[in-house]
Structure formats: structure tokens, C-alpha cells
Design a protein around this motif. Structure first.
Motif, PDB file in Angstrom:
ATOM      1  N   TRP A 177     -32.028  40.454  20.411  1.00  0.00           N
ATOM      2  CA  TRP A 177     -33.358  40.320  19.227  1.00  0.00           C
ATOM      3  C   TRP A 177     -33.300  41.668  18.506  1.00  0.00           C
ATOM      4  O   TRP A 177     -33.012  41.835  17.014  1.00  0.00           O
ATOM      5  CB  TRP A 177     -34.616  40.039  19.745  1.00  0.00           C
ATOM      6  N   TYR A 178     -33.089  42.726  19.118  1.00  0.00           N
ATOM      7  CA  TYR A 178     -32.976  44.261  18.700  1.00  0.00           C
ATOM      8  C   TYR A 178     -31.839  44.136  17.662  1.00  0.00           C
ATOM      9  O   TYR A 178     -31.907  45.019  16.638  1.00  0.00           O
ATOM     10  CB  TYR A 178     -33.204  45.039  19.499  1.00  0.00           C
ATOM     11  N   LEU A 179     -30.636  43.780  18.350  1.00  0.00           N
ATOM     12  CA  LEU A 179     -29.562  44.025  17.772  1.00  0.00           C
ATOM     13  C   LEU A 179     -29.421  43.199  16.340  1.00  0.00           C
ATOM     14  O   LEU A 179     -28.956  43.829  15.175  1.00  0.00           O
ATOM     15  CB  LEU A 179     -28.142  43.327  18.418  1.00  0.00           C
ATOM     16  N   ILE A 180     -30.104  41.916  16.463  1.00  0.00           N
ATOM     17  CA  ILE A 180     -30.136  41.344  15.044  1.00  0.00           C
ATOM     18  C   ILE A 180     -31.161  42.287  13.995  1.00  0.00           C
ATOM     19  O   ILE A 180     -30.751  42.094  13.017  1.00  0.00           O
ATOM     20  CB  ILE A 180     -30.633  39.915  15.184  1.00  0.00           C
ATOM     21  N   SER A 238     -32.145  37.743  31.979  1.00  0.00           N
ATOM     22  CA  SER A 238     -31.850  36.862  30.743  1.00  0.00           C
ATOM     23  C   SER A 238     -32.779  37.172  29.711  1.00  0.00           C
ATOM     24  O   SER A 238     -32.636  37.470  28.370  1.00  0.00           O
ATOM     25  CB  SER A 238     -31.888  35.495  31.158  1.00  0.00           C
ATOM     26  N   ALA A 239     -34.252  37.778  30.103  1.00  0.00           N
ATOM     27  CA  ALA A 239     -35.067  38.247  29.305  1.00  0.00           C
ATOM     28  C   ALA A 239     -34.631  39.517  28.570  1.00  0.00           C
ATOM     29  O   ALA A 239     -34.899  39.635  27.330  1.00  0.00           O
ATOM     30  CB  ALA A 239     -36.317  38.157  29.755  1.00  0.00           C
ATOM     31  N   VAL A 240     -34.255  40.391  29.483  1.00  0.00           N
ATOM     32  CA  VAL A 240     -33.853  41.826  28.914  1.00  0.00           C
ATOM     33  C   VAL A 240     -32.460  41.433  27.942  1.00  0.00           C
ATOM     34  O   VAL A 240     -32.467  42.065  26.757  1.00  0.00           O
ATOM     35  CB  VAL A 240     -33.314  42.432  30.087  1.00  0.00           C
ATOM     36  N   VAL A 241     -31.416  40.612  28.403  1.00  0.00           N
ATOM     37  CA  VAL A 241     -30.450  40.334  27.322  1.00  0.00           C
ATOM     38  C   VAL A 241     -30.992  39.597  25.955  1.00  0.00           C
ATOM     39  O   VAL A 241     -30.548  40.007  24.792  1.00  0.00           O
ATOM     40  CB  VAL A 241     -29.438  39.420  27.893  1.00  0.00           C
TER      41      VAL A 241
END
Length: 303
Positions: A63-66, A55-58
């Protein structure tokens, strides 16, 4: 009638002609069951570690996607990428040191307010459990205390207690009090009636009934309220930092300063530190719950 049974079977002389008594049942294999049970526990422990990591990786991926996809480059400062937050807000000691000092002050305020809320909440709940008229008299005020927006009474708190650490502690107490009252009262009132009857037969005093029956039986509910109040107390301390600025700055004060300066990396770093502190407090009280309650209740065992 012919009956095929595993193992040797003899006819029971006291039974009917068609009844067979199993005298040599097949041996059990506890080793395999034990191994299966141990394997199940290992899988549960592995899942408890892997699931949060996944879940942390997701979350980091979103976050990077945003940061890089949904925001234009000139607006990327609104949600800086995780590596910028890590490098500029957490790994540079000049930036990290004031955050840790402020977090220590916020932690002290939160724990002080939590201890006061626990003492008041348990005491009020015990009083309300002694008589129905006390519950009807006091419980509405506890509900009102929970429903009044804390920001609406911040000016009153400042006028009464000043604009320094005492006011921040009062905010924590107000926010954290209701869960302690509600859960403790529920736990005391949920004691098995048969246990009460046993104490009545033994002519137990009200004090002995409270100390030896009601409070121990209410421990799971009390710790549920304690974990809830612990998180709320951290929130109250951060909110108090934002509004009562006199004295040493807390993590909430730094959050407001970084927001005004548009230092997004430091804002996110401060939020992460405050959140980690709340998580640590929650797990500490969960561990205390397991030690205090033990294995007689589901809340005191690992799942």
C-alpha cells in the motif's frame, strides 16, 4: 534360525519352530509423544497468529509502495497512505461516528436478510430432498436467482418494495439464498446409505429420519453455506445502501457520498470497516460451527 528381538521372547508352542512370540515388548513412552503433540499444537497456534500478521505487514508495505512510488504526488489522493486513512478516517471521532452509525444499520439489514435466507434456503432444500420431481422443479429457479445480475433487477425491487430498508433486505436475501439451498441439499443427499438402512429397519417415520439423521448429518454442509451466505449478505447490504437511499444511510450510502466528494481517506476507512464486519461475521459463524458440529467432523475441529 536365530532371531534377535528386543525384550524377552519365548517360543509359541502352537507355532512353527521358527516363530517367536514377543512376551515382554519394550515400554512405550507416552510422555514424549504427548510433549511432541503439545509442541505441534503450539506451533500451529503460533503460525495461525504470525502468518496473518506477516501478510498484513506485506499488504501495508505494498500500500505504501503504491502511494509513494507508483503514484505521482498530484495523484496520491487516489490511494492515500495508510497513516492518512487511519488519522483522518478512523481516529477522528467526528469522522468515525457517522461511519459506525451507518455500519450498525448495514449490519442490521445484513443479519435480517441472512436469517430470512437461511430459513427459506433450508426449507426449500428439505422440500427438494423429499422428492426428485420437486428438486427438478425448484432447483433451476434457484440457479436463475443466483445468476441474474442483482443490479439488473434493482429497479424492479425498488418499484415493488420501495426504496428504503425493505428493498435492502430483499437484496441480501436474493444474494445469500442460493448457497443455503445448494449446501443444505448436498448435505441431506450425502447421508450414508447404511445409516438410512438402519432407520428403515427401525421403521422410522420420514419426520424422524429428517430430524434425527438427515439434518444432523448435513450440519457441516449447512454451516459451510451459512458462512458463504453471511459474507454475501454483507455485500448485498452494502450494494443495497448504494441504490436505495431513502431512510437512514448505511455504510454503502456513505461510500457513495465520499466517492462523489473525492474524500479518499473516508472511502478507504469505510471499506475497512465494512470488511472488518464481514470478517467478524465469518469467524462468529465458524465458532458456532465448531460448537454445533463438535469433533465428529473435520469442519468442527481446529486445524
Amino acid at each position: 534360525m536365530t532371531v534377535q528381538a528386543v525384550g524377552s521372547a519365548t517360543k509359541d508352542p502352537g507355532s512353527g519352530p521358527d516363530t517367536l512370540a514377543l512376551t515382554n515388548p519394550p515400554p512405550l513412552r507416552p510422555g514424549r509423544a504427548h510433549a511432541k503433540s503439545g509442541g505441534g499444537r503450539n506451533r500451529e497456534r503460533l503460525t495461525a497468529v504470525v502468518a496473518p500478521l506477516c501478510s498484513a505487514v506485506v499488504a501495508i508495505g505494498v500500500w505504501y509502495l503504491i502511494s509513494y512510488v507508483f503514484l505521482e504526488p498530484d495523484r496520491q489522493w487516489l490511494v492515500p497512505p495508510p497513516h492518512d486513512v487511519l488519522n483522518q478516517g478512523l481516529l477522528e471521532w467526528e469522522q468515525l461516528e457517522p461511519k459506525l452509525d451507518a455500519l450498525m444499520l448495514t449490519a442490521r439489514v445484513a443479519l435480517t436478510g441472512l436469517l430470512i435466507a437461511v430459513a427459506i434456503g433450508v426449507s426449500v432444500a428439505v422440500l427438494m430432498s423429499r422428492a426428485r420431481w420437486l428438486e427438478r422443479s425448484l432447483y433451476p429457479y434457484a440457479v436463475i436467482l443466483q445468476t441474474v445480475p442483482i443490479l439488473a433487477i434493482v429497479p424492479l425491487i425498488g418499484m415493488w418494495f420501495g426504496f428504503s430498508l425493505p428493498s435492502r433486505t430483499v437484496v441480501c436475501v436474493i444474494i445469500a439464498l442460493f448457497p443455503m439451498i445448494a449446501n443444505t441439499l448436498f448435505g441431506i443427499q450425502s447421508v450414508n446409505r447404511e445409516h438410512h438402512d438402519l432407520f428403515t429397519l427401525q421403521r422410522a417415520t420420514r419426520w424422524n429420519r429428517l430430524i434425527k439423521l438427515e439434518l444432523p448429518a448435513a450440519l457441516p454442509s449447512i454451516f459451510t453455506g451459512l458462512r458463504t451466505s453471511a459474507g454475501l449478505s454483507v455485500i448485498g447490504a452494502v450494494v443495497g445502501d448504494m441504490f436505495f437511499r431513502q431512510g437512514e444511510p448505511g455504510i454503502g450510502t456513505l461510500l457513495d457520498v465520499y466517492r462523489q466528494r473525492l474524500q479518499s481517506e473516508d472511502v478507504f476507512a469505510s471499506i475497512i470497516l465494512a470488511s472488518l464486519f464481514g470478517v467478524v461475521v465469518f469467524f462468529v459463524f465458524s465458532a458456532i460451527n465448531r460448537l454445533a458440529v463438535g469433533s465428529w467432523h473435520g469442519s468442527g475441529t481446529d486445524r
